[in-house]
Each structure stands twice: as C-alpha cells, then as structure tokens.
Scaffold this motif. Structure first.
Motif, PDB file in Angstrom:
ATOM      1  N   MET A 102     -26.766 -18.510  22.877  1.00  0.00           N
ATOM      2  CA  MET A 102     -27.250 -17.213  22.415  1.00  0.00           C
ATOM      3  C   MET A 102     -28.185 -16.580  23.441  1.00  0.00           C
ATOM      4  O   MET A 102     -28.244 -15.349  23.557  1.00  0.00           O
ATOM      5  CB  MET A 102     -27.966 -17.394  21.072  1.00  0.00           C
ATOM      6  N   THR A 103     -28.913 -17.399  24.212  1.00  0.00           N
ATOM      7  CA  THR A 103     -29.776 -16.851  25.258  1.00  0.00           C
ATOM      8  C   THR A 103     -28.944 -16.096  26.294  1.00  0.00           C
ATOM      9  O   THR A 103     -29.292 -14.983  26.730  1.00  0.00           O
ATOM     10  CB  THR A 103     -30.566 -17.981  25.918  1.00  0.00           C
ATOM     11  N   ARG A 106     -27.531 -12.744  24.760  1.00  0.00           N
ATOM     12  CA  ARG A 106     -28.469 -11.619  24.746  1.00  0.00           C
ATOM     13  C   ARG A 106     -28.630 -10.999  26.123  1.00  0.00           C
ATOM     14  O   ARG A 106     -28.840  -9.794  26.254  1.00  0.00           O
ATOM     15  CB  ARG A 106     -29.816 -12.097  24.197  1.00  0.00           C
ATOM     16  N   SER A 107     -28.551 -11.855  27.163  1.00  0.00           N
ATOM     17  CA  SER A 107     -28.674 -11.318  28.533  1.00  0.00           C
ATOM     18  C   SER A 107     -27.316 -10.978  29.142  1.00  0.00           C
ATOM     19  O   SER A 107     -27.237 -10.613  30.319  1.00  0.00           O
ATOM     20  CB  SER A 107     -29.394 -12.348  29.416  1.00  0.00           C
ATOM     21  N   ASN A 108     -26.244 -11.119  28.365  1.00  0.00           N
ATOM     22  CA  ASN A 108     -24.883 -10.817  28.813  1.00  0.00           C
ATOM     23  C   ASN A 108     -24.523 -11.602  30.073  1.00  0.00           C
ATOM     24  O   ASN A 108     -23.877 -11.091  30.998  1.00  0.00           O
ATOM     25  CB  ASN A 108     -24.713  -9.314  29.039  1.00  0.00           C
ATOM     26  N   THR A 141     -18.139 -14.180  20.723  1.00  0.00           N
ATOM     27  CA  THR A 141     -19.301 -13.548  21.357  1.00  0.00           C
ATOM     28  C   THR A 141     -18.823 -12.542  22.404  1.00  0.00           C
ATOM     29  O   THR A 141     -17.672 -12.593  22.866  1.00  0.00           O
ATOM     30  CB  THR A 141     -20.194 -14.603  22.045  1.00  0.00           C
ATOM     31  N   ALA A 200     -29.839 -15.334  15.878  1.00  0.00           N
ATOM     32  CA  ALA A 200     -30.626 -15.790  17.020  1.00  0.00           C
ATOM     33  C   ALA A 200     -31.989 -16.256  16.531  1.00  0.00           C
ATOM     34  O   ALA A 200     -32.346 -16.091  15.365  1.00  0.00           O
ATOM     35  CB  ALA A 200     -30.773 -14.674  18.047  1.00  0.00           C
ATOM     36  N   ASP A 202     -34.863 -15.029  17.110  1.00  0.00           N
ATOM     37  CA  ASP A 202     -35.741 -13.932  16.700  1.00  0.00           C
ATOM     38  C   ASP A 202     -35.209 -13.192  15.486  1.00  0.00           C
ATOM     39  O   ASP A 202     -35.737 -12.141  15.104  1.00  0.00           O
ATOM     40  CB  ASP A 202     -35.930 -12.943  17.861  1.00  0.00           C
ATOM     41  N   SER A 204     -32.799 -11.379  15.025  1.00  0.00           N
ATOM     42  CA  SER A 204     -32.252 -10.049  15.278  1.00  0.00           C
ATOM     43  C   SER A 204     -30.740 -10.061  15.065  1.00  0.00           C
ATOM     44  O   SER A 204     -30.089 -11.092  15.177  1.00  0.00           O
ATOM     45  CB  SER A 204     -32.581  -9.621  16.719  1.00  0.00           C
ATOM     46  N   THR A 206     -27.011  -9.694  15.897  1.00  0.00           N
ATOM     47  CA  THR A 206     -26.240  -9.921  17.119  1.00  0.00           C
ATOM     48  C   THR A 206     -24.793  -9.541  16.853  1.00  0.00           C
ATOM     49  O   THR A 206     -24.375  -9.360  15.709  1.00  0.00           O
ATOM     50  CB  THR A 206     -26.310 -11.401  17.545  1.00  0.00           C
TER      51      THR A 206
END
Length: 610
Positions: A102-103, A106-108, A141, A200, A202, A204, A206
């Motif tokens: 997932m990290t 988020r940063s693609n 994803t 995720a 946080d 948030s 996704t």
C-alpha cells in the motif's frame, strides 16, 4: 302423505317397545355384559382416537421444530463461514506485506511490483490454509494485480472494467456477490465472492479492492452436512428471488423468480407449506445475519417428514382391536365376579389397619365400588407422600447446602487462576500462557467432573498437579510440589471435588508470601484406622493454628480465609462426624493440614445412613 308418516312413526314405536320388552327378559348378567361392552367400546375408541390425535399433533410439532432447528443451525454455519471469510480479508490487510504494498500504491511506485507479489504469496497461502473454502484472492491496485501465483490470472478481464468495480466503488464497506462464473481466473469456475475496498494505515479511501472467491460447491457441501438422508434440500435466494447458490434441487424445481413462493417468507425465520411438482413440502427459512438480503431455505416433503404418523395410526388401531377382543372374551366372567371388588376392598382396609400402607386397590370396572377403591388408593398415596415429605425434607436441605458450598469454592479458585494467567499474558510469555491454559482446561474437566459432586483421589491429585503447574509458571522457582500414596488401591477412593486445591492455594498465597524460592509442598495419602488420611504440609511461614480455628468458628461467611471453613463444612455435610480436619504447624515451621475421610463413602450412602 301425513297418513303414511303417522303409520311409519307408529311402526318405529312398536319396534322400540318390543326391543325394550326383550331387554327386560334378558338376565341381569347379560344386561351387565352388554352395558360393559358398550362402555368398553366407547372408552377404547375415545382413548385410541384421542391418543392418535395427540400423538400425531406432537409428532408433527416435534418434526416441524426439529426441521426449523436444523435450518437455523445451518444458517448459523453459513453466517460463521461468511464471517470467517471476511475476517480473512482483514488479516490480509493487517499483514506487513500488504502494508508495504500500500505504501507503493499511494506513491504510485511500480518498480517493486514483483517483490510485493512474492511477499504476498505467504499471506495468501496462510489465508487459504486457515479457510479451505477460499478458492481465489485478487488484490486489484493501480500499480497491478496481486494474486496467488498458483492460480492462472485471466488477462481478458480487468477488475476496474468489471461490474464488481461499479457495484463496490461507491460503497464504504464490503459486499457479497451471489454465485457466478469467475472471470478473473481461468477456468470460469462458479464462486461466491466477497468484495471490499482495501484500507491503508491512515484509513484513507484508496482505489485498491480485494476480491475473495469462495468455492460454491464446497460451501454447498458444508451446508448440506445437516441435510436429511444426504440429500440436497438447502438453497439460498436473495430478496429478488435470484439464486445465491445454484443447487441441483433448486434448479430441478424451478425456484428462480417464483413470486408466490417468495412472498411467503418474511421476517428472520419461519416455515410454510408449498406445493412442488404436485407434492406438498414443508419449507423452513432463516435469514442470514451477516448478509440480511440472503435467505437460507430448507425443504422436505411433508409425507416423508410425517412418515412416523402412519406407524402410530397402525399401532393404535391394532391395540384397539386387541383390547376389544379381550373385553368380549372376559366380559362374561367379569359379570359373574361383579361383587368381588367389594370384598377385595374390605380385605385391603383390614390390612391398612395393620399399618400396611403399600397395598392398593385394582379393578377393571368403572362402577361405584371402583370409584371408592380409587379414592382409597389416592388416600393411601397422600399418606405415603406426607410420610416421604417429612423423611426427605432434611435430606433435601442437606443436599442443597452441599451444592451451595461446592459452587462457592469453584469460582474462588477460578478467579485466582485466571489472574495468574493474565499476569503471564501481560509479560508476553505466550508459551507459558499456552501451557497454563492447557493445564486450566484439564482442571476444568476434573473440577466439573460431569456435574457430579465427587472425584476420585486420583483425579483430585491430578487436579492439584495442574493447579501447581500453573502457579509454578507464574512464580518461577518459588516452590516444588510432590504427592505420594502409600496404597494404590486408595486412588479410586471417592472424595468431594475441589477438596485439596484450596489448601495448596493457601500454602502458595500465604505460606510463601515472604519467599522468593525454596518453597516445598507435600501431599501424602495413606490408610489409617480404616480411614483415608490426607496430609498437606509446606515449609512456609506457618500460622497460629489456634487463632485460625477461632476465626473459623466466629463466622461461616467471612470474605477472607473462607476456604478452610468451606472444606470443613463440606466434610461435615458429606460425612457427618465420621470425617475430621486438623490444623497444625509442621516440624520445619510450615503449615500442616490433616484430613481423615471414610473410605468409599459417597453421597448416596450418606443419605441411606441418615
């Protein structure tokens, strides 16, 4: 016309008068016989048909209740499986491999796609091992799809272009999808899917989604373990009548979109009758608590469900015929013995005068003499009942007090034991916690003893051994424990359960409170003057025996130190003055408790002696 009617009425009147004339010419014996037969026929018919009606109603009621219970149990199994599968998805999201993936999402970052794919394989295999019904897992994803490499991913169907994506993208939670052909993996096997948005750290939103495919046939097999005769009577439909799981039975009987059938199901559970293929079926249903839109249906043919009623009907008719035949054969003799019940009742009354209260009057007739005899029986029953009530009153009180004392002791040691396990768990010593829980489980088996108030000496020693094992884990190096029995035949001697453990607990909690090591507890069992002699001693700080005895005499309801009072009271209730307890200090300064218990005495023997 009126003349003909008058003539017919006159003819019937003459026939009735002639019949009554013949009846009066018949002997009294024959008249009694006819009256007896008429009464017996009516009585047997009434009893037989009413018994059949009652039995049929009860059989039907029990059959319906049993069937509904089976459907409810199957619905619980379905809910449990759905819940376990949704928990499996949560376990995936809690894994480190998922969080690392997932990290990058988020940063693609797509450079480490294959690394994440490899790391997630272990997570997938663990989930599949824990829940064998899971047939496939897909994590969609923006940087690529992640799935078990043992499954071949279909390249023609993207999740973001599928109907599942458009159904789930605006939802916050997960959703269950009814049975369908799997488009994401090759083979197009039928599956039931659970789809949810990947979360995720946080929390948030996704654009990651997790799809878990459940093997439809495997889930059907799990549910049908409760099916009658190994059949396939269960199926699941949603509120629109669409099949959630496709079964052979539902497909063969055309249940899809059967509007009259669907309108009969309302609420959480229930049952109704419905005709399939010109046969009446009992339909039971129960709503899933995990997916309220799903209804689990169970069907069974009514004639098969109530097949026992035919046997009851045949048996009732057979008994009615047998008793009617016996009544006809015995009626002649019974009329000749009409006055015998009166003489029998007179003889029984003389026996009662000699204090023989176990005699009873019995008669096949239902006349006034028989009624007096039945009243006589009820009077004797009432006398005997009053005698039994007086005799059993004290025994019942004693038993109630025994059970109250035992139930008082059981939560006492349970609370202390759970506290020790909690301490170990807080320290993170999980291996010790596992061993302690296994020891506690065995303590429960021995302590509960199948609801009995008794254990053998062998079980009591095993019970204490498990308790000491738990305490040794909590107080490492504090004490050692040993038990010995001079006569192996004493190991089967019955004792009131949970008798030794509270004394050992006092040694640990009070005798060793100022120690950090070197403690020792010894339990010895031997035979002394025909009694079982139990000795429990320790090398702890000891106690003032006289002060403890005085405290035990002051109050039986003390909040502290009630273990010894409880043991003393239970010994008194079980054995009276035949058992005793002595408190003293051991030779090396510790505490010593001696118990003398009759060998082989149980509660039943105590009642008989009382």
């Amino acid at each position: 016309m009126r003349l003909n009617a008058d003539m017919a009425s006159s003819k019937w009147a003459r026939q009735a008068a002639k019949l009554y004339g013949r009846l009066y010419k018949v002997s009294i014996k024959q008249r009694v016989r006819l009256a007896f037969m008429l009464m017996i026929v009516l009585a047997i018919a009434a009893v037989g048909f009413s018994s059949y009606a009652i039995a049929a109603r009860e059989l039907q009621k029990n059959a319906f209740a049993t069937r509904q219970e089976a459907v409810n149990k199957t619905a619980q199994i379905l809910d449990e499986k759905l819940y376990q599968i949704s928990n499996a998805v949560r376990s995936i999201m809690f894994s480190d491999a998922y969080k690392q993936m997932m990290t990058d999402v988020r940063s693609n970052r797509i450079a480490d796609y294959y690394i994440h794919l490899s790391e997630l394989q272990y997570v997938f295999s663990q989930v599949g091992y824990n829940e064998p019904l899971i047939d496939g897992i897909l994590i969609a994803t923006p940087i690529g799809d992640f799935y078990p490499i043992s499954h071949r991913r279909s390249q023609t169907q993207s999740f973001y272009e599928s109907n599942l994506y458009y159904d789930i993208k605006n939802l916050t939670g997960g959703m269950w999808i009814a049975g369908h052909s799997d488009k994401f993996f090759s083979g197009n096997d039928r599956a039931i899917s659970f789809v949810t948005r990947g979360m995720a750290d946080d929390d948030s939103d996704t654009n990651v989604f997790i799809v878990v495919n459940v093997n439809e046939s495997g889930l059907i097999a799990t549910l049908n373990r409760h099916a009658a005769d190994g059949g396939d009577p269960y199926f699941i439909a949603d509120a629109n009548g669409e099949e959630v799981m496709r079964t052979d039975w539902s497909a063969a009987h055309g249940l899809r979109r059967d509007e009259p059938f669907l309108r009969l199901a309302s609420g959480g559970q229930g049952s109704f009758f419905y005709d399939f293929d010109k046969s009446e079926y009992l339909v039971n249903y129960s709503r899933s608590s995990v997916e309220p839109d799903w209804l689990l249906y169970g069907v069974q043919e009514k004639s098969e469900l109530l097949s026992q009623m035919k046997g009851v009907q045949r048996t009732t008719l057979a008994y009615m015929g047998i008793f009617l035949l016996l009544a006809w054969l015995l009626s002649s003799r019974l009329t000749g013995l009409l006055l015998l019940p009166l003489f029998k009742l007179q003889r029984l009354m003389r026996e009662v005068e000699d204090n023989r209260l176990d005699v009873r009057f019995a008669s096949r007739s239902a006349d006034e003499i028989a009624q007096v005899g039945h009243q006589f029986n009820r009077m004797l029953d009432e006398i005997n009942r009053l005698i039994r009530d007086v005799r059993d009153s004290e025994s019942s009180k004693r038993k109630a007090e025994m059970r109250a004392l035992t139930s008082q002791m059981e939560p006492h040691f349970l609370y202390n034991t759970l506290n020790t396990i909690y301490c170990k768990s807080v320290l993170g010593e999980n291996e010790d916690v596992n061993e302690m829980i296994m020891a506690l489980s065995q303590m429960f088996q021995l302590g509960l003893s199948g609801g009995k108030d008794w254990n053998t000496l062998e079980d009591e020693l095993s019970h204490v051994r498990q308790y000491c094992s738990i305490q040794q884990k909590c107080y490492e190096g504090l004490f050692e424990y040993e038990a010995s029995c001079s006569d192996e035949t004493l190991m089967g001697c019955p004792l009131p359960k949970i008798l030794l453990q509270p004394i050992v607990e006092n040694s640990i909690q009070h005798g060793f409170k100022d120690r950090s090591s070197g403690g020792r507890i010894r339990i010895k069992a031997d035979r002394e003057d025909g009694l079982l002699h139990l000795t429990i001693e320790d090398n702890g700080s000891g106690f003032d025996a006289e002060k403890v005895k005085q405290g035990m005499q002051l109050s039986r309801n003390a909040k502290k130190g009630y273990a010894l009072v409880n043991i003393r009271e239970r010994l008194r209730l079980f054995y009276g003055d035949d058992a005793r307890m002595a408190l003293s200090n051991a030779a090396d300064g510790g505490a010593r408790t001696d118990l003398w218990i009759p060998i082989g005495r149980t509660e039943g023997e105590g009642d008989e002696r009382e």
